[in-house]
Write a protein that holds these residues in place. Structure first.
Motif, short mmCIF file in Angstrom:
data_model
loop_
_atom_site.label_atom_id
_atom_site.label_comp_id
_atom_site.label_asym_id
_atom_site.label_seq_id
_atom_site.Cartn_x
_atom_site.Cartn_y
_atom_site.Cartn_z
N MET A 46 0.83 -1.20 0.00
CA MET A 46 0.00 0.00 0.00
C MET A 46 0.87 1.26 0.00
N TYR A 47 1.95 1.23 0.77
CA TYR A 47 2.85 2.38 0.82
C TYR A 47 3.40 2.71 -0.56
N PHE A 48 3.93 1.72 -1.26
CA PHE A 48 4.53 1.97 -2.57
C PHE A 48 3.46 2.33 -3.61
N TRP A 49 2.26 1.76 -3.47
CA TRP A 49 1.16 2.09 -4.37
C TRP A 49 0.78 3.56 -4.20
N TYR A 50 0.69 4.01 -2.96
CA TYR A 50 0.38 5.41 -2.69
C TYR A 50 1.51 6.32 -3.16
N LYS A 51 2.76 5.95 -2.86
CA LYS A 51 3.89 6.82 -3.21
C LYS A 51 3.97 7.06 -4.72
N LEU A 52 3.66 6.05 -5.51
CA LEU A 52 3.67 6.20 -6.96
C LEU A 52 2.52 7.11 -7.39
N GLY A 53 1.39 7.02 -6.70
CA GLY A 53 0.26 7.90 -6.97
C GLY A 53 -0.35 7.73 -8.35
N ASP A 54 -0.26 6.54 -8.89
CA ASP A 54 -0.75 6.27 -10.25
C ASP A 54 -2.09 5.55 -10.18
N ARG A 55 -3.14 6.19 -10.62
CA ARG A 55 -4.48 5.59 -10.56
C ARG A 55 -4.64 4.39 -11.48
N ASP A 56 -3.71 4.23 -12.43
CA ASP A 56 -3.76 3.09 -13.35
C ASP A 56 -2.98 1.88 -12.84
N ASP A 57 -2.22 2.06 -11.77
CA ASP A 57 -1.38 1.00 -11.22
C ASP A 57 -2.27 -0.04 -10.52
N LYS A 58 -2.19 -1.28 -10.97
CA LYS A 58 -3.03 -2.35 -10.43
C LYS A 58 -2.26 -3.30 -9.52
N SER A 59 -1.05 -2.93 -9.11
CA SER A 59 -0.24 -3.82 -8.28
C SER A 59 -0.90 -4.13 -6.95
N ILE A 60 -1.75 -3.26 -6.46
CA ILE A 60 -2.40 -3.46 -5.16
C ILE A 60 -3.29 -4.70 -5.16
N LEU A 61 -3.74 -5.13 -6.35
CA LEU A 61 -4.63 -6.29 -6.45
C LEU A 61 -3.92 -7.57 -6.03
N ASN A 62 -2.60 -7.58 -6.04
CA ASN A 62 -1.84 -8.76 -5.62
C ASN A 62 -1.87 -8.95 -4.11
N TYR A 63 -2.31 -7.93 -3.38
CA TYR A 63 -2.25 -7.97 -1.92
C TYR A 63 -3.61 -7.76 -1.23
N PHE A 64 -4.52 -7.04 -1.87
CA PHE A 64 -5.80 -6.72 -1.25
C PHE A 64 -6.95 -7.15 -2.16
N ASP A 65 -7.68 -8.18 -1.74
CA ASP A 65 -8.85 -8.60 -2.50
C ASP A 65 -9.93 -7.52 -2.52
N GLU A 66 -9.92 -6.66 -1.49
CA GLU A 66 -10.95 -5.63 -1.38
C GLU A 66 -10.97 -4.69 -2.59
N TYR A 67 -9.84 -4.51 -3.24
CA TYR A 67 -9.76 -3.58 -4.35
C TYR A 67 -10.20 -4.19 -5.68
N LYS A 68 -10.44 -5.50 -5.71
CA LYS A 68 -10.83 -6.15 -6.96
C LYS A 68 -12.20 -5.72 -7.43
N SER A 69 -13.03 -5.28 -6.50
CA SER A 69 -14.37 -4.82 -6.88
C SER A 69 -14.38 -3.34 -7.27
N CYS A 70 -13.21 -2.71 -7.27
CA CYS A 70 -13.13 -1.26 -7.53
C CYS A 70 -12.82 -0.92 -8.98
N ILE A 71 -12.49 -1.92 -9.78
CA ILE A 71 -12.23 -1.68 -11.20
C ILE A 71 -12.86 -2.81 -12.01
N ASP A 72 -13.19 -2.50 -13.26
CA ASP A 72 -13.66 -3.50 -14.21
C ASP A 72 -13.43 -2.95 -15.61
N GLU A 73 -14.02 -3.57 -16.62
CA GLU A 73 -13.78 -3.15 -18.00
C GLU A 73 -14.26 -1.73 -18.27
N ASP A 74 -15.27 -1.30 -17.53
CA ASP A 74 -15.81 0.05 -17.73
C ASP A 74 -15.21 1.07 -16.77
N HIS A 75 -14.50 0.60 -15.75
CA HIS A 75 -13.90 1.49 -14.75
C HIS A 75 -12.45 1.04 -14.57
#
Length: 200
Positions: A46-75
């Motif tokens: 989470m720290y490195f995800w925040y520090k990069l500050g890139d809304r397109d970065d999906k690396s957080i999905l490897n660690y938090f299942d909670e974020y998987k519902s936050c993006i899809d093909e339309d978002h």
């Protein structure tokens, strides 16, 4: 949490409305008391995800299942990468630092995270944190975090960790730049819905 039980999307949970509490960012954190609800690898991700500050970065999905519902093909972009609001070149933390360097008694050292786009009916990535505010009072740096919603067991430990990182960033900059004897105060949490799911 008393015995107030609610149901959302078929899940039973307990909730406190308008919860307020404070913690010391130097000495108080769940990572020092309970490894069962705080994973240092997830915190680092989470720290490195925040520090990069890139809304397109999906690396957080490897660690938090909670974020998987936050993006899809339309978002395809995350609203919930708080680093985008805090660390970008015109980011909130820098503006807060400048405000306090300009006026030690400032009430304007604040940045918003939540926004109408993120909370629109079409959004699937609703933001949990509304705003973050810094004060210097009695020669101590104080931080106020206003949250719309906070999952007490699964996400708050990591949010609290990152709020502490934000606090330290502002504190260390102020102390090394101008206020050489500045002391650490508290992080004050104001949470509209503090809740935990029974399954957790």
């Amino acid at each position: 949490f008393k015995n107030i039980r609610m149901k959302a999307k078929g899940e039973s949970y307990r909730e406190i409305i308008a919860a307020s509490y404070s913690f010391n960012p130097v000495t108080d954190h769940v990572m020092t008391t309970s490894s069962s609800i705080f994973d240092i690898k997830k915190a680092a991700a989470m720290y490195f995800w925040y520090k990069l500050g890139d809304r397109d970065d999906k690396s957080i999905l490897n660690y938090f299942d909670e974020y998987k519902s936050c993006i899809d093909e339309d978002h395809k972009r995350f609203n919930s990468n708080y680093g985008y609001y805090a660390y970008n070149p015109d980011g909130g933390l820098l503006r807060c630092i400048k405000s306090l360097l300009n006026n030690k008694a400032s009430r304007q050292a604040c940045f918003c995270i939540n926004n109408n786009e993120a909370m629109s009916p079409d959004s699937i990535d609703k933001l949990c944190t509304n705003a973050i505010h810094f004060f210097i009072r009695n020669n101590k740096l104080e931080m106020v975090v206003q949250m719309r919603s906070s999952n007490f067991l699964t996400l708050l430990p990591y949010d609290a960790f990152m709020f502490t990182v934000f606090f330290q960033h502002v504190y260390s900059t102020l102390r090394s730049t101008k206020y050489y004897d500045l002391e650490t105060g508290l992080i004050h949490m104001q949470v509209a819905s503090l809740h935990m799911y029974d399954e957790d």
